[in-house]
Design an enzyme around this catalytic site. Sequence first.
Site: not given
Length: 613
Positions: A2, A27, A74, A100-101, A488, A492, A495, A511, A608
């Site tokens: 958060c 966040r 969040w 936050n946590g 990568e 992207k 997401e 295969h 994030k």
Amino acid sequence: MCGIIGYIGEKKASPILINGLLCLEYRGYDSAGIATLEKDGITVKKDKGRVKNLYNLEGIDSLEGTVGIAHTRWATHGKPSMENAHPHLDNSSTFAVVHNGIIENYSELRDFLTEKGYHFLSQTDTEVIPNLIHYYFSQDSKKDDDQLLRAVKSTCDDLKGSYAIEVISPLFPDRIIVVRKDSPLVIGTCKKENHIASDIPAVLAFTKNFYLLNDQEYAVVYKNRIRFFDASLVEHTKAINNIEWDAAAAEKDGFEDYMLKEIYEQPNAIRETIGSRFRLGEKCSFDDINLTKEYLSSLDKIYFVACGTAMHAGLIAKNVVEKLCRIPCEVEVASEFRYRDPIIDEKTLCIFISQSGETADTIAALKLAKQKGCKTLTITNVIGSSITREADYTIYTHAGPEIAVASTKAYTSQIVLLIILAMHFAEILNSYPEEKIEKLKADILDIPSKIETILDNVDEIKAFAKKVYTQKDMFFLGRGMDYAVSMEGSLKLKEISYIHSEAYAAGELKHGPIALIENGVTVIGVITDPKLVEKSISNMQEIITRGAYTLVVTNQVLPNVHFNSVINIPETDPLLSSLLSIVPLQCLSYYISKNKGLDVDKPRNLAKSVTVE
Ligand code: F6R
């Protein structure tokens, strides 16, 4: 995961708090709230949904308080709702808290408090905190100026887990009490006011002078002074850090989205990261780490440990370090590494890569490596972040603040720094010809302008995005480092466009995965390694025969094969090509997401900084 903000000064707190939250929305963004100290006590305004909804809450404009705390959430414990949004109050409305946590033992603490007669209005783990503060405050017979600080400390002594906490109370209207453990918190200080935030960019508009709180360090923040205390409440002084970031760098600068701005910032981010690490004709310089020839020669392994995009940077680093230093390397996601009892010891160097420096799994993996006797080195973008306080050595990428949830410039800066580190090791070990390192350095210096060339020519990518944005599945293929880039590119796309995609080593296709290829399926090939061109082309031929719709990103002259689209990128040393080939893939994801009308910077379910496990 958060974001928290605090303000104490002479101005109306509420607009400052809401603006700060808007900067921290990356966040978490499922609910938001603020609490200010008003003439008649604490006033809380909160609701589920985005921060901007706070502007519509009744009475928000009439808040006059000059002290306040704020939170964007969040959800971890309890669904997004008004009740679960922060700030939370104790039962007597004397203490307001944002957190936050995660409090791991909250249900035990809830039972304890329930037995003492407290009740709970939310399903959150956080609500135990203001009530515990009330409990300890009322148990304390010493009625002095530090009574609230002691109550917060006794509360934190009971908490297991991670937290960055802010506390206000009308009983002490001249202060905000803050403390952190394994969750980020900074205090920006200026004349007659202080700002608290989960990260630096959120308050850069006010100041460049910051205090970076250590784990289990308390601060009592007044409008014109700050007192610091260690975990046992022994007071101490603390040095200010001057942060050189530009406030404008944390804003959109005319770009439609942060992600696009950050894609375009890559040339400069790389220039900054190279900084004065090397000059042509001179050896690389890493005064901040001090790893000797004797130590590097004793290594039997280097581990790169990270999550998500940062782990993909590790995959590139493995290839480069093995080639330049001939030291075997392993790459592992932190959440697997930490629970696997990895075979590591003092002969293993563990390198942890984290843009934010706050990723819970990466920090836990680092602690494990230390326990097992390894030297630990971290690569991060955020000065003073939690991981830097744990690692033996820290080296910084200088990519500037990355706000978009999907990482772009942090990734390319990490790769550049890792390659320079590999050259540094090779110079110490004499493991790679000097003239080849010199040539590599010259090629690295050319990378920023080559990225600029790619970014000046995105029309083909935009056109391809328009053709494929309605697809349900896509595949990315590559060999060697092109495979790492494909992974990568695929991440992207998932997401920010919510399109299912997979990356495969092109040689693996036969295969199994080739069974998925049918008429019209989009396949994106990355072909940059001259030694593997023919092999990769054969794989692409196989899927074209089966009707795939194809895009190829390449810097090679390809034989006459009919691809639907070809993106030509500049040539460079194969060890560096990931820095160029990823750029069109970042742009492709971006434009697909835009075509779908999605919120590029804040994709659903993501945050994030992943400060929970
Ligand atoms: C993807 C992305 C994530 C992060 C991962 C690690 O675009 O941003 O996969 O790379 O959560 O984050 P850091 O690097 O902050 O440890």
